[in-house]
Motif scaffolding. Structure first.
Motif, mmCIF file in Angstrom:
data_model
loop_
_atom_site.group_PDB
_atom_site.id
_atom_site.type_symbol
_atom_site.label_atom_id
_atom_site.label_comp_id
_atom_site.label_asym_id
_atom_site.label_seq_id
_atom_site.Cartn_x
_atom_site.Cartn_y
_atom_site.Cartn_z
ATOM 1 N N LEU A 32 -7.301 34.543 -23.757
ATOM 2 C CA LEU A 32 -7.833 33.262 -24.322
ATOM 3 C C LEU A 32 -10.039 33.395 -23.916
ATOM 4 C CD1 LEU A 32 -5.250 31.471 -21.618
ATOM 5 C CD2 LEU A 32 -5.719 31.761 -24.549
ATOM 6 N N PRO A 33 -10.145 33.053 -24.859
ATOM 7 C CA PRO A 33 -11.667 31.955 -24.780
ATOM 8 C C PRO A 33 -12.104 31.344 -23.239
ATOM 9 C CG PRO A 33 -10.411 30.904 -26.677
ATOM 10 C CD PRO A 33 -9.573 31.748 -25.986
ATOM 11 N N GLU A 34 -12.839 31.094 -23.262
ATOM 12 C CA GLU A 34 -13.259 31.099 -21.596
ATOM 13 C C GLU A 34 -13.257 29.234 -21.516
ATOM 14 O OE1 GLU A 34 -13.281 31.637 -18.576
ATOM 15 O OE2 GLU A 34 -13.363 33.768 -19.541
ATOM 16 N N LYS A 51 -12.260 24.594 -19.480
ATOM 17 C CA LYS A 51 -12.536 25.764 -18.827
ATOM 18 C C LYS A 51 -10.781 26.286 -19.571
ATOM 19 C CE LYS A 51 -15.962 26.052 -15.929
ATOM 20 N NZ LYS A 51 -16.362 26.681 -14.780
ATOM 21 N N LYS A 52 -10.344 27.377 -19.201
ATOM 22 C CA LYS A 52 -9.228 27.796 -19.642
ATOM 23 C C LYS A 52 -8.419 28.331 -18.557
ATOM 24 C CE LYS A 52 -9.678 33.373 -18.963
ATOM 25 N NZ LYS A 52 -9.223 34.178 -19.459
ATOM 26 N N GLY A 53 -8.931 27.739 -17.478
ATOM 27 C CA GLY A 53 -7.911 28.125 -16.031
ATOM 28 C C GLY A 53 -7.412 26.530 -16.530
ATOM 29 N N SER A 54 -7.472 24.980 -16.878
ATOM 30 C CA SER A 54 -7.026 24.053 -16.483
ATOM 31 C C SER A 54 -5.713 24.128 -17.795
ATOM 32 C CB SER A 54 -8.142 22.882 -17.220
ATOM 33 O OG SER A 54 -8.822 24.003 -18.842
ATOM 34 N N LEU A 55 -5.149 25.352 -18.002
ATOM 35 C CA LEU A 55 -4.782 25.713 -18.719
ATOM 36 C C LEU A 55 -2.962 25.806 -17.660
ATOM 37 C CD1 LEU A 55 -5.167 27.844 -22.030
ATOM 38 C CD2 LEU A 55 -4.709 25.257 -21.659
ATOM 39 N N LEU A 56 -3.525 25.384 -16.387
ATOM 40 C CA LEU A 56 -2.727 26.073 -15.435
ATOM 41 C C LEU A 56 -2.295 24.505 -14.918
ATOM 42 C CD1 LEU A 56 -4.993 28.711 -13.122
ATOM 43 C CD2 LEU A 56 -2.385 28.772 -14.737
ATOM 44 N N LEU A 57 -2.739 23.590 -15.690
ATOM 45 C CA LEU A 57 -2.645 22.459 -15.163
ATOM 46 C C LEU A 57 -1.114 21.688 -15.658
ATOM 47 C CD1 LEU A 57 -5.546 20.106 -15.419
ATOM 48 C CD2 LEU A 57 -4.862 21.072 -13.285
ATOM 49 N N GLU A 58 -0.618 22.195 -16.596
ATOM 50 C CA GLU A 58 0.061 21.592 -17.459
ATOM 51 C C GLU A 58 1.600 21.999 -17.114
ATOM 52 O OE1 GLU A 58 -2.205 23.117 -19.892
ATOM 53 O OE2 GLU A 58 -2.016 20.964 -21.142
ATOM 54 N N SER A 118 0.066 24.710 -28.216
ATOM 55 C CA SER A 118 -0.797 24.201 -29.168
ATOM 56 C C SER A 118 -1.766 24.545 -28.860
ATOM 57 C CB SER A 118 -0.286 22.712 -29.593
ATOM 58 O OG SER A 118 1.108 22.312 -29.653
ATOM 59 N N GLY A 119 -2.971 24.249 -27.446
ATOM 60 C CA GLY A 119 -3.958 24.349 -27.031
ATOM 61 C C GLY A 119 -4.705 26.098 -27.150
ATOM 62 N N ASN A 120 -3.195 26.760 -26.693
ATOM 63 C CA ASN A 120 -3.649 28.360 -26.751
ATOM 64 C C ASN A 120 -3.901 28.683 -28.201
ATOM 65 O OD1 ASN A 120 -3.451 28.054 -24.016
ATOM 66 N ND2 ASN A 120 -2.222 29.234 -23.168
ATOM 67 N N LEU A 121 -2.912 28.110 -29.468
ATOM 68 C CA LEU A 121 -2.773 28.242 -30.628
ATOM 69 C C LEU A 121 -4.187 28.234 -31.530
ATOM 70 C CD1 LEU A 121 1.011 28.299 -31.289
ATOM 71 C CD2 LEU A 121 -0.227 30.469 -30.341
ATOM 72 N N GLY A 122 -5.070 27.209 -30.804
ATOM 73 C CA GLY A 122 -5.927 27.184 -31.294
ATOM 74 C C GLY A 122 -5.506 25.448 -32.631
ATOM 75 N N THR A 123 -4.684 24.874 -32.976
ATOM 76 C CA THR A 123 -3.965 24.376 -33.371
ATOM 77 C C THR A 123 -3.244 23.430 -33.047
ATOM 78 O OG1 THR A 123 -2.621 24.674 -34.870
ATOM 79 C CG2 THR A 123 -4.382 25.412 -35.743
ATOM 80 N N ALA A 124 -3.055 21.795 -33.545
ATOM 81 C CA ALA A 124 -1.872 21.327 -32.207
ATOM 82 C C ALA A 124 -1.338 20.141 -33.725
ATOM 83 C CB ALA A 124 -2.292 20.333 -30.853
ATOM 84 N N PRO A 125 0.309 21.132 -34.018
ATOM 85 C CA PRO A 125 0.404 20.008 -34.545
ATOM 86 C C PRO A 125 1.011 18.945 -34.461
ATOM 87 C CG PRO A 125 1.514 21.983 -34.737
ATOM 88 C CD PRO A 125 0.254 21.780 -33.907
ATOM 89 N N MET A 126 0.807 17.651 -34.328
ATOM 90 C CA MET A 126 1.246 16.536 -33.908
ATOM 91 C C MET A 126 2.985 16.252 -34.394
ATOM 92 S SD MET A 126 -1.153 15.796 -31.590
ATOM 93 C CE MET A 126 -0.426 14.730 -30.481
ATOM 94 N N TRP A 127 3.886 16.865 -34.923
ATOM 95 C CA TRP A 127 5.032 16.423 -35.573
ATOM 96 C C TRP A 127 6.092 16.807 -34.431
ATOM 97 C CZ3 TRP A 127 7.920 20.635 -35.187
ATOM 98 C CH2 TRP A 127 8.283 22.255 -35.747
#
Length: 162
Positions: A32-34, A51-58, A118-127
């Motif tokens: 993952l990028p920073e 920051k990628k650490g914010s992904l731990l919030l989910e 979705s954020g990790n994949l770089g895209t976020a399809p909304m459907w």
């Protein structure tokens, strides 16, 4: 399916979804990028980065939401219902409400974790998000309708007895 069985199944599924997300983060952490997208607009375009650490919030947020919904589900007598809860309809109304909450738990955790993946994949399809949110509203509408019907049927039975 019984209310208790559905509650247990959805609790396990929710925990497995959160665990799966954490395992996904662990497996991809080094790649993952920073700076990662942490919020998306209605079109699926990132509009905030962190920051990628914010992904731990989910998963943390998912666990908090799950704990709150599990707690609420255990005490249906505290809820506000669109009909009067009587001795005759209490069991039926509480069962409908609990089943409704089981489905909402599952869909809510899905919404929470979809953003991170979705954020990790770089895209976020909304459907997927719109399907999950629609599912929550449909569940609420059907649950409230079922509760209302269960409460009115009991009231009609009492009127017929007189």
């Amino acid at each position: 399916m019984s209310e208790k069985k559905l509650r247990n199944i959805t609790d396990v599924l929710c925990f497995l979804m959160i665990l799966g997300y954490v395992m996904y983060l662990v497996a991809t952490w080094g790649n993952l990028p920073e700076r990662v997208p942490i919020h998306f607009n209605a079109h699926g375009i990132p509009d905030r980065y962190g920051k990628k650490g914010s992904l731990l919030l989910e998963p943390i947020l998912g666990l908090l939401i799950l704990a709150l919904l599990m707690f609420c589900q255990r005490f249906p007598q505290w809820w506000n219902y669109p009909v009067e809860v009587t001795e005759e309809n209490r069991e039926n109304i509480f069962e409908i409400a609990s089943k409704m909450m089981s489905v909402i738990k599952l869909l809510s955790i899905g919404v929470c974790l979809d953003a991170g993946i979705s954020g990790n994949l770089g895209t976020a399809p909304m459907w997927p998000v719109w399907i999950l949110i629609t599912g929550i509203f449909v569940t609420l509408i059907l649950g409230i309708r079922g509760i209302y019907k269960a409460g009115k049927e009991t009231g009609m039975d009492e009127d017929d007895k007189s």
